[in-house]
Design a protein around this motif. Sequence first.
Motif, mmCIF file in Angstrom:
data_model
loop_
_atom_site.group_PDB
_atom_site.id
_atom_site.type_symbol
_atom_site.label_atom_id
_atom_site.label_comp_id
_atom_site.label_asym_id
_atom_site.label_seq_id
_atom_site.Cartn_x
_atom_site.Cartn_y
_atom_site.Cartn_z
ATOM 1 N N VAL A 132 -26.057 20.541 25.313
ATOM 2 C CA VAL A 132 -25.399 19.338 24.789
ATOM 3 C C VAL A 132 -24.367 19.737 23.746
ATOM 4 C CG1 VAL A 132 -25.748 17.103 23.666
ATOM 5 C CG2 VAL A 132 -27.557 18.046 25.136
ATOM 6 N N ASP A 133 -23.165 19.195 23.858
ATOM 7 C CA ASP A 133 -22.116 19.418 22.868
ATOM 8 C C ASP A 133 -22.403 18.514 21.659
ATOM 9 O OD1 ASP A 133 -19.828 19.625 21.330
ATOM 10 O OD2 ASP A 133 -18.453 19.512 23.033
ATOM 11 N N ILE A 134 -22.667 19.125 20.521
ATOM 12 C CA ILE A 134 -22.984 18.348 19.316
ATOM 13 C C ILE A 134 -21.924 18.544 18.234
ATOM 14 C CG2 ILE A 134 -25.473 18.277 19.741
ATOM 15 C CD1 ILE A 134 -25.738 20.588 17.657
ATOM 16 N N THR A 135 -20.726 18.980 18.632
ATOM 17 C CA THR A 135 -19.661 19.249 17.664
ATOM 18 C C THR A 135 -19.326 18.014 16.841
ATOM 19 O OG1 THR A 135 -18.738 20.890 19.187
ATOM 20 C CG2 THR A 135 -17.332 20.154 17.383
ATOM 21 N N ASP A 136 -19.192 16.860 17.502
ATOM 22 C CA ASP A 136 -18.824 15.632 16.777
ATOM 23 C C ASP A 136 -19.903 15.234 15.771
ATOM 24 O OD1 ASP A 136 -16.473 15.526 18.170
ATOM 25 O OD2 ASP A 136 -17.156 14.014 19.619
ATOM 26 N N ILE A 137 -21.166 15.440 16.143
ATOM 27 C CA ILE A 137 -22.272 15.099 15.243
ATOM 28 C C ILE A 137 -22.212 15.961 13.990
ATOM 29 C CG2 ILE A 137 -24.782 15.131 14.976
ATOM 30 C CD1 ILE A 137 -24.988 14.547 17.985
ATOM 31 N N VAL A 138 -22.004 17.259 14.169
ATOM 32 C CA VAL A 138 -21.934 18.169 13.016
ATOM 33 C C VAL A 138 -20.717 17.859 12.151
ATOM 34 C CG1 VAL A 138 -21.745 20.568 12.274
ATOM 35 C CG2 VAL A 138 -23.164 19.992 14.250
ATOM 36 N N ASN A 139 -19.568 17.670 12.794
ATOM 37 C CA ASN A 139 -18.355 17.404 12.027
ATOM 38 C C ASN A 139 -18.450 16.102 11.237
ATOM 39 O OD1 ASN A 139 -17.134 19.760 12.805
ATOM 40 N ND2 ASN A 139 -15.959 18.849 14.474
ATOM 41 N N ILE A 142 -20.384 16.798 8.156
ATOM 42 C CA ILE A 142 -19.533 17.506 7.188
ATOM 43 C C ILE A 142 -18.606 16.498 6.499
ATOM 44 C CG2 ILE A 142 -17.695 19.206 6.909
ATOM 45 C CD1 ILE A 142 -18.948 20.751 9.283
ATOM 46 N N ALA A 143 -17.977 15.623 7.295
ATOM 47 C CA ALA A 143 -17.050 14.619 6.746
ATOM 48 C C ALA A 143 -17.755 13.657 5.798
ATOM 49 C CB ALA A 143 -16.395 13.838 7.895
ATOM 50 N N ASP A 144 -19.010 13.333 6.120
ATOM 51 C CA ASP A 144 -19.782 12.407 5.279
ATOM 52 C C ASP A 144 -20.437 13.095 4.084
ATOM 53 O OD1 ASP A 144 -19.101 10.437 7.048
ATOM 54 O OD2 ASP A 144 -21.028 10.401 8.097
ATOM 55 N N LYS A 145 -20.136 14.379 3.885
ATOM 56 C CA LYS A 145 -20.665 15.168 2.766
ATOM 57 C C LYS A 145 -22.185 15.344 2.812
ATOM 58 C CE LYS A 145 -16.493 15.119 0.950
ATOM 59 N NZ LYS A 145 -15.617 16.311 1.037
ATOM 60 N N GLU A 146 -22.763 15.186 3.988
ATOM 61 C CA GLU A 146 -24.200 15.433 4.134
ATOM 62 C C GLU A 146 -24.499 16.929 4.106
ATOM 63 O OE1 GLU A 146 -26.310 13.480 7.309
ATOM 64 O OE2 GLU A 146 -24.830 11.845 7.356
ATOM 65 N N VAL A 147 -23.492 17.707 4.480
ATOM 66 C CA VAL A 147 -23.648 19.153 4.549
ATOM 67 C C VAL A 147 -22.280 19.788 4.352
ATOM 68 C CG1 VAL A 147 -23.330 19.240 7.061
ATOM 69 C CG2 VAL A 147 -24.630 21.035 5.934
ATOM 70 N N SER A 148 -22.239 20.979 3.759
ATOM 71 C CA SER A 148 -20.956 21.672 3.589
ATOM 72 C C SER A 148 -20.597 22.413 4.881
ATOM 73 C CB SER A 148 -21.044 22.667 2.437
ATOM 74 O OG SER A 148 -21.891 23.756 2.787
ATOM 75 N N GLU A 149 -19.358 22.872 4.949
ATOM 76 C CA GLU A 149 -18.924 23.618 6.141
ATOM 77 C C GLU A 149 -19.764 24.875 6.344
ATOM 78 O OE1 GLU A 149 -14.692 23.937 7.797
ATOM 79 O OE2 GLU A 149 -14.379 23.647 5.634
ATOM 80 N N VAL A 150 -20.061 25.555 5.242
ATOM 81 C CA VAL A 150 -20.864 26.771 5.335
ATOM 82 C C VAL A 150 -22.291 26.447 5.734
ATOM 83 C CG1 VAL A 150 -21.923 28.627 3.987
ATOM 84 C CG2 VAL A 150 -19.483 28.181 3.780
ATOM 85 N N GLU A 151 -22.878 25.445 5.097
ATOM 86 C CA GLU A 151 -24.256 25.062 5.414
ATOM 87 C C GLU A 151 -24.398 24.615 6.857
ATOM 88 O OE1 GLU A 151 -25.680 23.472 0.993
ATOM 89 O OE2 GLU A 151 -24.686 22.114 2.411
ATOM 90 N N ALA A 152 -23.342 24.015 7.400
ATOM 91 C CA ALA A 152 -23.387 23.530 8.783
ATOM 92 C C ALA A 152 -23.582 24.662 9.778
ATOM 93 C CB ALA A 152 -22.104 22.764 9.111
#
Length: 720
Positions: A132-139, A142-152
């Motif tokens: 499953v492509d989950i790129t949009d979910i992760v991004n 990141i955009a919602d500040k739930e996680v940083s780019e590195v933490e993702a």
Amino acid sequence: MNRLKFYLWALVALVMTGAARADEGMWLLQLMQQQHSIDMMKKQGLLLEANELYNPNGVSLKDAVGIFGGGCTGEIISPEGLILTNHHCGYDAIQQHSSVEHDYLTDGFWATSKEKELPTPGLKFTFIERIVDITDIVNKKIADKEVSEVEAMSRNFMQKLAEELYNQSDLKGKKGIVPQALPFYAGNKFYLFFKKIYTDIRMVAAPPSSVGKFGGETDNWMWPRHTGDFSMFRIYADANGEPADYSASNQPLKTKKFLKISIKGLKGGDYAMIMGFPGSTSRYLTVSEVKKRMEAENAPRIRIRGARQDVLKEAMAASDKVRIQYASKYARSSNYWKNSIGMNKAIIDNDVLGTKAAQEAKFADFAKANHQADYAEVVNRIDKLVAKTSPLNYQFTCLTEVFFGGIEFGNVVLSTTRQALEEKNDSLVKVQMSKLTKVFEEIHNKDYDHEVDRKVAKVLLPLYAEMVPAEQRPSIYKFIEDKYKGDYSRFVDDMYSQSIFASKANLEKFMKKPTVKAIDNDLALMYCQSKYDKFNELSKQLKNMDNELALLHKTYIRGLGEMKLPVPSYPDANFTLRLTYGNVKPYDPKDGVHFNYYTTTKGILEKENPNDREFVVPAKLKELILKKDYGRYALPNGEMPVCFLSTNDITGGNSGSPVLNAHGELIGCAFDGNWESLSGDINFDNKLQRCINLDIRYVLFILEKLGNCGHLINEMTIVE
């Protein structure tokens, strides 16, 4: 109209450029149509459609390929769950079942019926159930500040997200399903894999090492090759065909897909593709990072492993018991020891540094032309970070190779026991005492020899001191200097003789009267604490810089992908399902030298040396070769093929992968790369890189004529 013209031009350019470099690439099956890699495969000779290779809504070739154990690939070759993989992939299992009385490493193992197939505790086979492509979910997170780019990109976040999505899926609660989320393209894409893991795997067939490892360390990574590198196992399942732990009532798995086997033969130029799980590549490194790999990782690994292997080789030659105990450990160590040697040589010989420098110059021009400030600065920023991390990486490599990969003894810290004794917590002390016997048994397991490890420690402790300055070493070195006047041999003797875990007698003595003083004065516990302290210190120093480097790589790899358009890019290998395609092809390693694309049993007799364990030929095999008793598996000229070359792009993890022809039929089993290609994990070389494959006809010949396992061949679907 202009946009349409551009699109058509881009598509043509993509296909044409892809054909020019058709052999490079570890392609994601789920992107075959989007990236048009399926079109490139067809241009190369593939006669199948994309959904026959990978079908998210149905059965495809993907469903006949899985992860064997923890680091190899295996394929299903019968409707009854029969697995084909490499001998070196099954080596741990073969060694696990071996003893001086039943030496399957030397003699081989052939189960003459399913009842005689051997359960192998700890061995697993993993299918990929869904991607499953989950790129949009992760991004979005990141955009919602739930996680940083590195933490993702971190393992903890990826696993947490995988569990979250699994709990929302229709696969929740299904037997054997395990979710795994991973970053791709350095965090520019993310995918979730639902794995189905079977845990009742039984050993079915393994040729003697004189076949399965013929040529040994000498021939490893070399061509011409004559190694019968295969073994066979079987998946067992419960009555419903679902994963289940071992039970006598389990049945062979009725698989939804298995590979047909072609013995029609092959010729130069034939289409060949490999589906498997390549472990790790680093194709997008900068010049400075390649130098770091050579100097801070490969060079110390070569020196340290070489020293340890010299000790093990001598001990193994002197004792059959030790030979069996250390066979798998030695093989794992020597494989990447020689790989590191070959990689450093190939980086120079193939001018990888020049190729990377040219790529950086081209990227700088691209960034300037497109007014991309982030891209213009990224390589310089990577280089500055690498200058800081390289010395630390060198220390880290030396530390892990010596203390975590070389010396086995001294891996226990009794901090909880010490605290309980200090606090006079009798109930906790009692609990801890009950655990110590198990800890001792784990240390002194069936594949460990205390005296051999003592010899290893006596070599590696002083070697580490030669390689690492005094101020950078673990604190135990200061203790050895102060208390033992730098006498490493005397320190090792005391540690290996006097420690609580050095012998059963020592352990029992401590358990009768446990004290804080005994723990504080124990040399092995002191040694262990010091190595963990140094490990944590280096890890902490590297963490922030590694995080910064990860973000820079995300930018660099995104930019390289944009620069290459319309040619598609593939992500670095990360032990996920990939497909590589190419052709059967010879090569010319240097001036005046030509290597044919296949070998025959004639070369086995040419290499035979009864006085060298690596080149012993079993009497029965020699008789079969001399009589040319090859049955239906021979070439038209009466010779017997053994191995062949293809231009497929593979790396560690691909071992055991199926080599398939244009019809998707099994023609071989991938097991190695050639010496000249050992820089391939960093840079693919179109002229020199070759995959070394075991011809399926040799597998069947050995199985039938040497192993008398015609019943296994009868399970298979053979295409003649």
